[in-house]
Design an enzyme around this catalytic site. Structure first.
Site, PDB file in Angstrom:
ATOM      1  N   ASN A 107       0.685  -1.392   0.014  1.00  0.00           N
ATOM      2  CA  ASN A 107       0.130   0.098   0.123  1.00  0.00           C
ATOM      3  C   ASN A 107       0.720   1.235   0.040  1.00  0.00           C
ATOM      4  O   ASN A 107       0.525   2.341  -0.507  1.00  0.00           O
ATOM      5  CB  ASN A 107      -0.854   0.056   1.066  1.00  0.00           C
ATOM      6  CG  ASN A 107      -1.831   1.253   1.484  1.00  0.00           C
ATOM      7  OD1 ASN A 107      -2.417   1.709   0.953  1.00  0.00           O
ATOM      8  ND2 ASN A 107      -0.935   1.818   2.408  1.00  0.00           N
ATOM      9  N   SER A 163      -4.679   2.228  -9.457  1.00  0.00           N
ATOM     10  CA  SER A 163      -5.474   3.675  -9.417  1.00  0.00           C
ATOM     11  C   SER A 163      -6.169   3.734 -10.762  1.00  0.00           C
ATOM     12  O   SER A 163      -5.654   3.269 -11.698  1.00  0.00           O
ATOM     13  CB  SER A 163      -4.524   4.767  -9.164  1.00  0.00           C
ATOM     14  OG  SER A 163      -4.994   6.073  -9.578  1.00  0.00           O
ATOM     15  N   TYR A 176       3.107   8.577 -12.284  1.00  0.00           N
ATOM     16  CA  TYR A 176       2.125   7.673 -11.211  1.00  0.00           C
ATOM     17  C   TYR A 176       1.085   6.942 -12.126  1.00  0.00           C
ATOM     18  O   TYR A 176       0.828   5.719 -11.753  1.00  0.00           O
ATOM     19  CB  TYR A 176       1.298   8.887 -10.668  1.00  0.00           C
ATOM     20  CG  TYR A 176       0.402   8.091  -9.617  1.00  0.00           C
ATOM     21  CD1 TYR A 176       1.096   7.540  -8.133  1.00  0.00           C
ATOM     22  CD2 TYR A 176      -1.044   7.991  -9.473  1.00  0.00           C
ATOM     23  CE1 TYR A 176       0.249   7.311  -7.220  1.00  0.00           C
ATOM     24  CE2 TYR A 176      -1.942   7.492  -8.689  1.00  0.00           C
ATOM     25  CZ  TYR A 176      -1.361   6.959  -7.489  1.00  0.00           C
ATOM     26  OH  TYR A 176      -2.138   6.675  -6.551  1.00  0.00           O
ATOM     27  N   LYS A 180       0.905   2.659 -11.783  1.00  0.00           N
ATOM     28  CA  LYS A 180      -0.042   2.285 -11.404  1.00  0.00           C
ATOM     29  C   LYS A 180      -0.893   1.396 -12.478  1.00  0.00           C
ATOM     30  O   LYS A 180      -1.552   0.369 -12.265  1.00  0.00           O
ATOM     31  CB  LYS A 180      -1.250   3.237 -11.051  1.00  0.00           C
ATOM     32  CG  LYS A 180      -0.792   4.012  -9.668  1.00  0.00           C
ATOM     33  CD  LYS A 180      -0.649   2.822  -8.649  1.00  0.00           C
ATOM     34  CE  LYS A 180      -0.549   3.592  -7.180  1.00  0.00           C
ATOM     35  NZ  LYS A 180      -0.577   2.660  -6.268  1.00  0.00           N
ATOM     36  N   ILE A 209      -9.803   9.021  -3.157  1.00  0.00           N
ATOM     37  CA  ILE A 209     -10.220   8.554  -1.770  1.00  0.00           C
ATOM     38  C   ILE A 209      -9.480   9.683  -1.104  1.00  0.00           C
ATOM     39  O   ILE A 209      -8.163  10.189  -1.257  1.00  0.00           O
ATOM     40  CB  ILE A 209      -9.423   7.381  -1.498  1.00  0.00           C
ATOM     41  CG1 ILE A 209      -9.800   6.111  -2.542  1.00  0.00           C
ATOM     42  CG2 ILE A 209      -9.730   6.871  -0.036  1.00  0.00           C
ATOM     43  CD1 ILE A 209     -11.051   5.582  -2.422  1.00  0.00           C
TER      44      ILE A 209
HETATM   45  N1  LIG Z   1      -5.754   8.471  -2.212  1.00  0.00           N
HETATM   46  C1  LIG Z   1      -6.301   8.158  -3.358  1.00  0.00           C
HETATM   47  O1  LIG Z   1      -7.091   8.710  -3.961  1.00  0.00           O
HETATM   48  C2  LIG Z   1      -5.618   7.020  -3.959  1.00  0.00           C
HETATM   49  C3  LIG Z   1      -6.275   6.444  -5.150  1.00  0.00           C
HETATM   50  C4  LIG Z   1      -5.631   5.487  -5.757  1.00  0.00           C
HETATM   51  C5  LIG Z   1      -4.617   4.569  -5.265  1.00  0.00           C
HETATM   52  N2  LIG Z   1      -3.967   5.275  -4.113  1.00  0.00           N
HETATM   53  C6  LIG Z   1      -3.065   4.646  -3.646  1.00  0.00           C
HETATM   54  O2  LIG Z   1      -3.209   3.990  -2.228  1.00  0.00           O
HETATM   55  C7  LIG Z   1      -2.051   3.811  -1.454  1.00  0.00           C
HETATM   56  C8  LIG Z   1      -2.193   4.675  -0.066  1.00  0.00           C
HETATM   57  O3  LIG Z   1      -2.241   5.753  -0.264  1.00  0.00           O
HETATM   58  P1  LIG Z   1      -3.137   7.022   0.743  1.00  0.00           P
HETATM   59  O4  LIG Z   1      -3.956   7.869  -0.270  1.00  0.00           O
HETATM   60  O5  LIG Z   1      -3.763   6.363   1.766  1.00  0.00           O
HETATM   61  O6  LIG Z   1      -1.958   8.127   1.182  1.00  0.00           O
HETATM   62  P2  LIG Z   1      -1.332   8.418   2.265  1.00  0.00           P
HETATM   63  O7  LIG Z   1      -0.453   9.446   2.088  1.00  0.00           O
HETATM   64  O8  LIG Z   1      -2.567   8.990   3.199  1.00  0.00           O
HETATM   65  O9  LIG Z   1      -0.545   7.361   2.855  1.00  0.00           O
HETATM   66  C9  LIG Z   1       0.484   6.683   2.348  1.00  0.00           C
HETATM   67  C10 LIG Z   1       1.270   6.061   3.613  1.00  0.00           C
HETATM   68  O10 LIG Z   1       2.656   5.603   2.727  1.00  0.00           O
HETATM   69  C11 LIG Z   1       3.680   6.129   3.559  1.00  0.00           C
HETATM   70  N3  LIG Z   1       5.065   5.923   2.889  1.00  0.00           N
HETATM   71  C12 LIG Z   1       5.244   6.470   1.762  1.00  0.00           C
HETATM   72  N4  LIG Z   1       6.478   6.073   1.048  1.00  0.00           N
HETATM   73  C13 LIG Z   1       6.883   5.137   1.986  1.00  0.00           C
HETATM   74  C14 LIG Z   1       8.099   4.276   2.140  1.00  0.00           C
HETATM   75  N5  LIG Z   1       8.993   4.428   1.292  1.00  0.00           N
HETATM   76  N6  LIG Z   1       8.283   3.515   2.766  1.00  0.00           N
HETATM   77  C15 LIG Z   1       6.983   3.251   3.920  1.00  0.00           C
HETATM   78  N7  LIG Z   1       5.987   4.124   3.917  1.00  0.00           N
HETATM   79  C16 LIG Z   1       6.011   4.893   3.159  1.00  0.00           C
HETATM   80  C17 LIG Z   1       3.600   7.477   4.138  1.00  0.00           C
HETATM   81  O11 LIG Z   1       4.374   7.862   5.036  1.00  0.00           O
HETATM   82  C18 LIG Z   1       2.047   7.315   4.292  1.00  0.00           C
HETATM   83  O12 LIG Z   1       1.972   7.194   5.685  1.00  0.00           O
HETATM   84  C19 LIG Z   1      -0.834   4.349  -2.369  1.00  0.00           C
HETATM   85  O13 LIG Z   1      -0.279   3.256  -3.031  1.00  0.00           O
HETATM   86  C20 LIG Z   1      -1.525   5.256  -3.391  1.00  0.00           C
HETATM   87  O14 LIG Z   1      -0.917   5.574  -4.494  1.00  0.00           O
HETATM   88  C21 LIG Z   1      -4.534   6.470  -3.424  1.00  0.00           C
END
Ligand SMILES: NC(=O)c1ccc[n+]([C@@H]2O[C@H](COP(=O)([O-])OP(=O)(O)OC[C@H]3O[C@@H](n4cnc5c(N)ncnc54)[C@H](O)[C@@H]3O)[C@@H](O)[C@H]2O)c1
Length: 281
Positions: A107, A163, A176, A180, A209
């Protein structure tokens, strides 16, 4: 007819609760906040033991303390999953702590947006690394554990996070969106190659999200990875992004919506699926 149905239903035993994942060991990267943290909470509430990883030690510790206070079995091992040597170490630590890993959720992630003509090699590279190389390394580090004949029948599941940017493309996200899309090929290859070991591999392709990643950029919450500061968050004036009219339900997803998809993919409800599913919004 109604009588017959009544008699039949009297003979049916209630189905097992297929949302329970009691005793399953779940490792979630990037689970100190956002989607990963919500998934940790939901899966713990369905009986799983939780291992959290994140870069942000402070937030990861808070997440673990809250899980433990609620009576769940959880711990965190913090560190940068981008570091080539870190994934095998993380896998080892979790197996030492819980004896096995049943469910891996890849994640951890971030954005580092720029228009195509301003996209540097460094920005492109780091986003490919976190969303493609890191999940690959995490999965490869599980090979011995999951191919061990002694673990033939235990649950073994990977959940990757794609995504809608990867499915449809997205303005300002050439790195990205490419990554993805790449995770989809990775997901299908793991499913094809490791299905014979009883491994399922799925990806959830979320839309918008509501998390730190999609909130307006916050100067107090800088994300620095490998010495590089990420361009994190989506500006309020990014009109294409802030438009909810092309979201079927007319609103961004919540982290709870996103976590629900992960529970489905982690649980016996999806016992035979290896696929890419549209995670909503
Ligand atoms: N939020 C959205 O709209 C959305 C949509 C599609 C996919 N995603 C994907 O969902 C996943 C979670 O994203 P989110 O929206 O919860 O973001 P977020 O920023 O709330 O959480 C991401 C977490 O990953 C941690 N992180 C980042 N790089 C890291 C590393 N190198 N090592 C360890 N931890 C690390 C960050 O510290 C953070 O706590 C991601 O892969 C993101 O690409 C998010």
């Amino acid at each position: 007819m109604a009588d017959r149905l009544f008699q039949l239903s009297n003979h049916l035993t209630p189905p097992a609760d297929l949302t329970r994942i009691d005793g399953q060991v779940v490792l979630i990267t990037g689970a100190a906040q956002g989607i990963g943290r919500a998934a940790a909470e939901l899966l713990a509430s369905r009986g799983a033991k939780i291992a959290i990883n994140d870069l942000d030690e402070k937030k990861a510790n808070v997440a673990v303390k809250e899980l433990q206070a609620a009576g769940y079995d959880a711990f965190c091992y913090c560190g940068d999953v981008l570091d080539v040597e870190f994934p095998p170490r993380l896998i080892k630590v979790v197996i030492e702590r819980f004896g096995r890993i049943n469910i891996l959720i890849n994640n951890a992630g971030f954005l580092n947006d720029a228009a195509i003509h301003k996209m540097t090699e460094e920005k492109f590279d780091i986003v490919m690394k976190i969303h493609n190389y890191t999940p690959f390394r995490m999965i490869r580090a599980l090979a011995n554990h999951w191919m061990d004949p002694a673990n033939r029948t235990m649950t073994k599941t990977v959940i990757n996070v794609s995504s809608t940017s990867g499915l449809h493309g997205a303005m300002g996200q050439i790195n990205y969106a490419t990554a993805k899309a790449g995770i989809i090929g990775l997901t299908k290859t793991v499913a094809a190659e490791w299905g014979r070991y009883g491994v399922r591999c799925n990806a959830a392709a979320y839309g918008w999200i509501d998390t730190r990643m999609t909130k307006p950029p916050n100067p107090d919450e800088k994300l620095v990875v490998g010495g590089q500061e990420m361009i994190s968050g989506i500006p309020l004036n990014a009109k294409k992004w802030r438009d909810t009219s092309d979201i079927a339900v007319g609103r961004p997803g919540t982290v709870e919506d996103a976590a629900g998809v992960m529970l489905f993919l982690a649980s016996p409800l999806s016992g035979c699926s290896s696929a890419v599913i549209d995670g909503g919004s």
